[in-house]
Write a protein that holds these residues in place. Structure first.
Motif, PDB file in Angstrom:
ATOM      1  N   ASP A  34     -12.802  -4.751 -30.503  1.00 34.48           N
ATOM      2  CA  ASP A  34     -12.010  -4.691 -29.273  1.00 34.48           C
ATOM      3  C   ASP A  34     -10.528  -4.474 -29.528  1.00 34.48           C
ATOM      4  OD1 ASP A  34     -14.272  -5.157 -27.679  1.00 34.48           O
ATOM      5  OD2 ASP A  34     -14.118  -7.325 -27.989  1.00 34.48           O
ATOM      6  N   ARG A  56      -7.196  -2.361 -31.006  1.00 32.54           N
ATOM      7  CA  ARG A  56      -6.793  -0.967 -31.147  1.00 32.54           C
ATOM      8  C   ARG A  56      -5.642  -0.896 -32.146  1.00 32.54           C
ATOM      9  NH1 ARG A  56     -10.869  -1.077 -29.765  1.00 32.54           N
ATOM     10  NH2 ARG A  56     -11.866  -0.469 -27.807  1.00 32.54           N
ATOM     11  N   ASP A  81      -6.624   4.477 -33.803  1.00 29.56           N
ATOM     12  CA  ASP A  81      -7.072   4.649 -32.419  1.00 29.56           C
ATOM     13  C   ASP A  81      -6.057   5.458 -31.615  1.00 29.56           C
ATOM     14  OD1 ASP A  81      -9.499   3.123 -32.599  1.00 29.56           O
ATOM     15  OD2 ASP A  81      -8.255   1.340 -32.700  1.00 29.56           O
ATOM     16  N   GLU A  82      -4.776   5.264 -31.910  1.00 30.93           N
ATOM     17  CA  GLU A  82      -3.762   6.025 -31.187  1.00 30.93           C
ATOM     18  C   GLU A  82      -3.935   7.526 -31.408  1.00 30.93           C
ATOM     19  OE1 GLU A  82       0.031   4.566 -32.359  1.00 30.93           O
ATOM     20  OE2 GLU A  82      -0.234   2.596 -31.404  1.00 30.93           O
ATOM     21  N   ALA A 138      -6.384   8.857 -28.874  1.00 30.87           N
ATOM     22  CA  ALA A 138      -5.995   8.813 -27.456  1.00 30.87           C
ATOM     23  C   ALA A 138      -5.208  10.068 -27.106  1.00 30.87           C
ATOM     24  CB  ALA A 138      -5.165   7.556 -27.181  1.00 30.87           C
ATOM     25  N   THR A 187      -5.566   7.835 -22.537  1.00 37.12           N
ATOM     26  CA  THR A 187      -4.661   6.814 -23.063  1.00 37.12           C
ATOM     27  C   THR A 187      -5.410   5.935 -24.056  1.00 37.12           C
ATOM     28  OG1 THR A 187      -5.170   5.184 -21.354  1.00 37.12           O
ATOM     29  CG2 THR A 187      -3.440   6.808 -20.858  1.00 37.12           C
ATOM     30  N   LEU A 188      -4.666   5.041 -24.699  1.00 31.16           N
ATOM     31  CA  LEU A 188      -5.260   4.157 -25.693  1.00 31.16           C
ATOM     32  C   LEU A 188      -6.356   3.286 -25.081  1.00 31.16           C
ATOM     33  CD1 LEU A 188      -5.079   3.294 -28.671  1.00 31.16           C
ATOM     34  CD2 LEU A 188      -3.414   1.555 -27.980  1.00 31.16           C
ATOM     35  N   GLY A 189      -6.199   2.955 -23.808  1.00 28.72           N
ATOM     36  CA  GLY A 189      -7.214   2.146 -23.151  1.00 28.72           C
ATOM     37  C   GLY A 189      -8.548   2.854 -22.989  1.00 28.72           C
ATOM     38  N   ASP A 190      -8.560   4.190 -23.126  1.00 30.59           N
ATOM     39  CA  ASP A 190      -9.808   4.950 -22.999  1.00 30.59           C
ATOM     40  C   ASP A 190     -10.582   5.013 -24.311  1.00 30.59           C
ATOM     41  OD1 ASP A 190      -9.404   5.712 -20.259  1.00 30.59           O
ATOM     42  OD2 ASP A 190      -7.884   7.136 -20.954  1.00 30.59           O
ATOM     43  N   THR A 207     -12.735   3.712 -27.335  1.00 32.83           N
ATOM     44  CA  THR A 207     -13.689   2.617 -27.513  1.00 32.83           C
ATOM     45  C   THR A 207     -13.661   2.114 -28.953  1.00 32.83           C
ATOM     46  OG1 THR A 207     -15.564   4.037 -28.113  1.00 32.83           O
ATOM     47  CG2 THR A 207     -15.156   3.694 -25.768  1.00 32.83           C
TER      48      THR A 207
END
Length: 758
Positions: free
Chosen positions: A117, A119, A123-124, A127, A132-135, A137
C-alpha cells in the motif's frame, strides 16, 4: 537475535555453497542498522559488500538503484538492497545476481503487511499523465511479499515488534530461512577434451563440464571467420570461460580485445586470463586488474580492455574480440563487432542485466546472416553457487525471469477461428500464475526490451491495458497497450516548451519534436508490445488481436498508434492493419539499432486531422531528410515508410525540368541536369497508395538510393547488383519512363514523342 540469525544463514549458505535471503522489514533506520549488525556478525570483508540505496554516507560501496548496473559481472559476499525510497525490480535482479555462493542478499523493506500500500519513487514513474500517484496499484509488491513469505531459504525479521525499539531488541523472526541442505559436494575436474589445443592447465581450471565445453568452443577464436556465442543464466561461469580462453590465446601470441559495459563487469575475464598467463608464462600477467587493464603474455600476445564505443572501432587490429555481457549493449554497437576477424559474444539468458533482449531477438538474426561460422554453447550448471540455490529460484519466481510462453504442443494447430479475445486485468494476472507467466513469457520472448521493470508496469501502471487471444485458457497472443493524450492545456504547453511527460510517447514526439502543441489533446491507444506464440506466427493471430482491440476501444479514443524500430516486415504488418506513417526518427534507437517509426490509425475527426497534418509534414520533411539525416536508412525501410504515408505529393515541374527529365528517360539527357525534378517525381511515386506506376522492387530501391538519398553511382550500382555504373544510369532512365507517363502533361508527352518517333 539478528546477528545470530545472520550467522546461522551464512554458515548454512557456506556449507551448501548456496545463497540466503534475509528480509529486514519495518522502519527504515532500524532496517539499515540491522543490516550493519548482520554484516558485522558474519565478518564480511567491507570491500566485498555493496549497498543499493538512495541514502548516502555508508562505509561500504553504495550504488543508487539506477546505478545497480555496476554489479554486472561482479561477485559480492553481501549485497544489501534498500527497498524503501525506490524499489526498482531491475535493481533487485542485479543485486541478487552479484551475490556469490556462501553469501547473503539482504532486503531492507517496509513492514510486509504495509508494503503493497506504500508508494515510492518507482511508483512515481508509473503515474504518467493524466493519471496520478493515487492511481498506481501495489500488486507487484503484493506478489513479491507473497513469495518472500513462502519461498524456501528466505528469512524474515519484523523490526517493528516493539515501538521505538532498536535492532536486536523487540524484533520478531517470522521465518528463519534455514533449510538444512546437504553439504556441497566437491567438484571433479572435467578434464581436457581429446581434440583441444589450449594448454592442459586451462582445462584444469574449468569447474564444470559445461565450462570446459565453452572453453573448447572458444578455441575457434584462433580461426578468422569464427564467431562463438556463449549463453547462460548468471553464475554459470561464462565470463570465466571467456577469460581462460583469452589467456590461452594471448599465450599463443594473439591480441585479444575485451569489452563490456564497464571494466568492472569484465573483472572475471581478466582475473582468469591473468591466472592462465601467470601459470604458463611465469607470472607475466601482472597482479592488479583494477589498475592494469592489459594482461601481457611473454610471446607478445595480450588481453586488453576498451569500453564498448571505443572497442567497436577495433583499434590496433585485434586478432579477436570478446564481448562480455553482450545483451547489455545496443544492437547497433554489437553489429560493429562483426567487422572483427573473430568474435565471441557472452550473454546472460534471463536478463538480470535488465537491458532487454536486443541480443536474442534482434542481433542473433544478423549474426546468423553474417559471413561468420557461428558456434553456440550454453552453460546450465551453476558455478558460483550450487544447484537448487533458493535465492536464484526466488528471484526467478518474484521477477518471472523464467517466464515462457505455453509449450508448443499445448497450442499446436490453433487457428483464428479457435481463439477467444480476453482482457488481462492486473487482478486476473496476479491471481493466476499460469496466465501471468504465459502472457509475460510471450512479451519477453518476442521483444528486445522487456525487462523486470515491465512486470511491475504490467501489474501496477494505470495507463496500461493488456489483451490476449487464448485457446483452452492458454495464451497464444498478447498485446500491451498504453493510453496516451487527453492532456490539459497546461501540460501540453509544458510539453511544447520541452518538458518531458512520461508515458505519452506519441504525443511527446508530435509535440516536442514535430512542434504541434495540439497533438496531445486527442486521446489515443498506443500498442507498446504485441506478441504471437512462435509456433503460430503467420496465421493471422496478430491481425485478429488488433482487430478486436480496435473494436473494443474505437468509441473511447481518437486514434490508435504504434512506435517501433522500423523494418520492412513490421512496416508492412502495421500498414495492413490500417496504420499510416507520420514520423521516422533521425537517429537510430540504441537498443534496436534501427530508426524508430511512428504510425497512426485514426478513429474520429480529431484523429484524422492529426494524421492529415503529420502525414503532410512527413512528406515535406523526407524530400530533404533522405539526402541528409536519413541518407543511410535502408532502402526498403524508406519504401515502407513512404508507402504508408497517405499524403499526396503534387508534381509541379517547370517546362525546363520536364524537358530534362524526358531527355534523361527517353533520350540522351542526364539525370544530373535536374536532380530536384527527379526527387519530386520519386517522392510522388513512392508515397501512399499509388499503384498506377509499374515499377519493380529494384527500380524503387534505385529511386531511393540514387534520387532521394543521393548516393554515388558506383555505390548504388554495386549495392543493387547492376553490371556497371552505366547500366545503373540506364536503369534509372528506364525507371523514370512510367513516371513521365503518369505525371507528365502535354509538354512532357510531346517531348517524349519527339524521341519515340526517331
Amino acid at each position: 537475535m539478528i546477528a545470530a540469525l545472520a550467522r546461522d544463514l551464512k554458515r548454512e549458505a557456506e556449507r551448501a555453497n548456496q545463497r540466503r535471503l534475509l528480509v529486514l522489514a519495518g522502519d527504515r533506520d532500524r532496517g539499515v542498522d540491522a543490516a550493519y549488525d548482520a554484516i558485522e556478525a558474519v565478518d564480511a570483508d567491507e570491500g566485498d559488500v555493496s549497498l543499493v540505496s538512495t541514502l548516502e554516507g555508508f562505509r561500504f560501496e553504495r550504488l543508487a538503484p539506477r546505478g545497480a548496473d555496476d554489479l554486472l559481472g561482479r561477485t559480492r559476499e553481501v549485497v544489501v538492497l534498500d527497498c524503501h525510497d525506490r524499489f526498482v525490480p531491475n535493481a533487485l535482479g542485479r543485486a541478487a545476481g552479484a551475490v556469490d555462493g556462501g553469501g547473503l542478499l539482504m532486503l531492507v523493506t517496509p513492514a510486509l503487511d504495509d508494503w503493497p500500500d506504500r508508494r515510492d519513487g518507482f511508483d512515481e514513474s508509473l503515474a504518467v499523465p493524466p493519471f496520478t500517484l493515487g492511481d498506481v496499484t501495489g500488486r507487484f509488491r503484493e506478489r513479491v511479499v507473497a513469495t518472500i513469505r513462502t519461498h524456501p531459504g528466505v528469512a524474515v525479521v519484523d523490526l517493528d515488534g516493539a515501538e521505538g525499539g532498536s535492532a536486536g531488541t523487540g524484533v520478531a523472526v517470522e521465518r528463519d530461512g534455514l533449510t538444512d541442505p546437504p553439504a556441497a559436494r566437491p567438484r571433479s575436474p572435467p578434464g581436457r577434451p581429446a581434440t583441444a589445443t589450449f594448454p592442459e592447465s586451462v582445462y584444469d581450471a574449468c569447474l564444470t563440464p559445461d565450462q570446459s565445453r565453452a572453453v573448447r568452443a572458444l578455441e575457434s577464436l584462433a580461426t578468422p571467420g569464427s564467431a562463438t556465442v556463449v549463453e547462460s543464466d548468471r553464475g554459470r561461469g561464462k565470463s570465466s570461460a571467456a577469460g581462460l580462453a583469452a589467456g590461452a590465446l594471448a599465450l599463443d601470441g594473439r591480441d585479444v580485445l575485451v569489452t563490456a559495459p564497464g571494466f568492472r563487469n569484465a573483472a572475471a575475464v581478466f582475473a582468469r586470463a591473468r591466472g592462465v598467463v601467470d601459470a604458463e608464462g611465469d607470472g607475466a600477467g601482472g597482479r592488479n586488474p583494477e589498475e592494469d587493464r592489459t594482461v601481457r603474455a611473454p610471446g607478445g600476445g595480450r588481453v586488453r580492455f576498451l569500453p564498448p564505443a571505443a572497442a567497436a572501432d577495433l583499434p590496433g587490429d585485434p586478432d579477436c574480440v570478446v564481448v562480455d555481457e553482450a545483451a547489455a549493449l545496443p544492437v547497433r554497437l554489437l553489429e560493429r563487432f562483426l567487422a572483427a576477424p573473430a568474435v565471441a559474444f557472452c550473454t546472460t539468458v534471463h536478463g538480470y542485466e535488465g537491458a532487454g533482449r536486443g541480443f536474442s531477438v534482434r542481433f542473433r538474426d544478423r549474426l546468423a546472416g553474417s559471413e561468420f561460422a557461428v558456434r553456440d554453447v550454453r552453460l546450465d550448471e551453476p558455478i558460483r553457487y550450487a544447484r537448487d540455490d533458493p535465492v536464484e529460484s526466488w528471484v526467478a519466481r518474484a521477477l518471472l525471469l523464467d517466464a515462457r510462453p505455453a509449450v508448443p504442443e499445448a497450442v499446436a494447430g490453433t487457428t483464428v477461428d479457435d481463439v477467444e479475445y480476453r482482457s488481462l486485468s492486473p487482478a486476473d494476472l496476479l491471481d493466476d500464475e499460469v496466465l501471468l507467466g504465459e502472457a509475460f513469457g510471450l512479451l519477453v520472448a518476442a521483444h528486445y526490451r522487456t525487462e523486470p521493470n515491465d512486470l511491475a508496469r504490467l501489474l501496477d501502471a494505470p495507463n496500461l491495458v493488456a489483451r490476449a487471444l487464448v485457446v483452452d485458457d492458454r495464451v497464444v497472443a498478447v498485446a500491451l497497450c498504453a493510453r496516451e493524450g487527453g492532456l490539459d492545456p497546461e501540460t501540453r504547453a509544458g510539453m511544447y516548451e520541452g518538458e518531458r511527460v512520461r508515458g505519452n510517447m506519441v504525443p511527446d514526439v508530435l509535440t516536442s519534436q514535430l512542434r504541434d502543441e495540439a497533438a496531445a489533446e486527442p486521446r489515443g491507444i498506443r500498442t507498446v508490445r504485441i506478441a504471437v506464440h512462435h509456433a503460430l506466427r503467420g496465421r493471422g493471430l496478430g491481425s485478429r488481436l488488433l482487430d478486436r482491440l480496435h473494436d473494443e476501444f474505437a468509441t473511447d479514443v481518437d486514434y490508435f498508434s504504434v512506435g517501433f524500430g522500423a523494418t520492412p516486415r513490421l512496416l508492412r504488418f502495421w500498414r495492413r492493419a490500417g496504420y499510416r506513417s507520420v514520423h521516422l526518427s533521425t537517429t537510430r534507437n540504441d537498443a534496436s539499432g534501427e530508426h524508430s517509426a511512428v504510425m497512426l490509425r485514426p478513429v474520429g475527426d480529431a484523429g484524422q486531422a492529426l494524421l492529415d497534418r503529420h502525414a503532410g509534414a512527413l512528406r515535406d520533411r523526407e524530400r530533404d531528410a533522405l539526402s541528409d539525416a536519413h541518407r543511410d536508412v535502408d532502402a526498403d525501410v524508406v519504401r515502407g515508410v513512404l508507402a504508408a504515408c497517405p499524403a499526396a505529393a503534387a508534381v509541379d515541374l517547370t517546362p525546363h525540368e520536364w524537358r530534362a527529365v524526358v531527355a534523361a528517360s527517353f533520350g540522351p539527357g542526364m539525370y544530373d541536369v535536374a536532380p530536384g525534378a527527379f526527387r519530386d517525381l520519386a517522392i510522388a511515386t513512392l508515397l501512399g497508395e499509388t499503384d498506377d506506376v509499374d515499377l519493380d522492387d529494384r527500380e524503387e530501391r534505385l529511386l531511393v538510393r540514387k534520387v532521394l538519398q543521393g548516393r554515388p553511382w558506383g555505390a548504388v550500382a554495386e549495392e543493387l547488383e547492376y553490371v556497371s555504373t552505366a547500366a545503373c544510369m540506364r536503369a534509372l532512365g528506364s525507371a523514370a519512363e512510367p513516371l513521365v507517363e503518369r505525371y507528365g502533361g502535354d509538354l512532357a508527352l510531346a517531348e517524349r514523342d519527339r524521341f519515340s518517333d526517331r
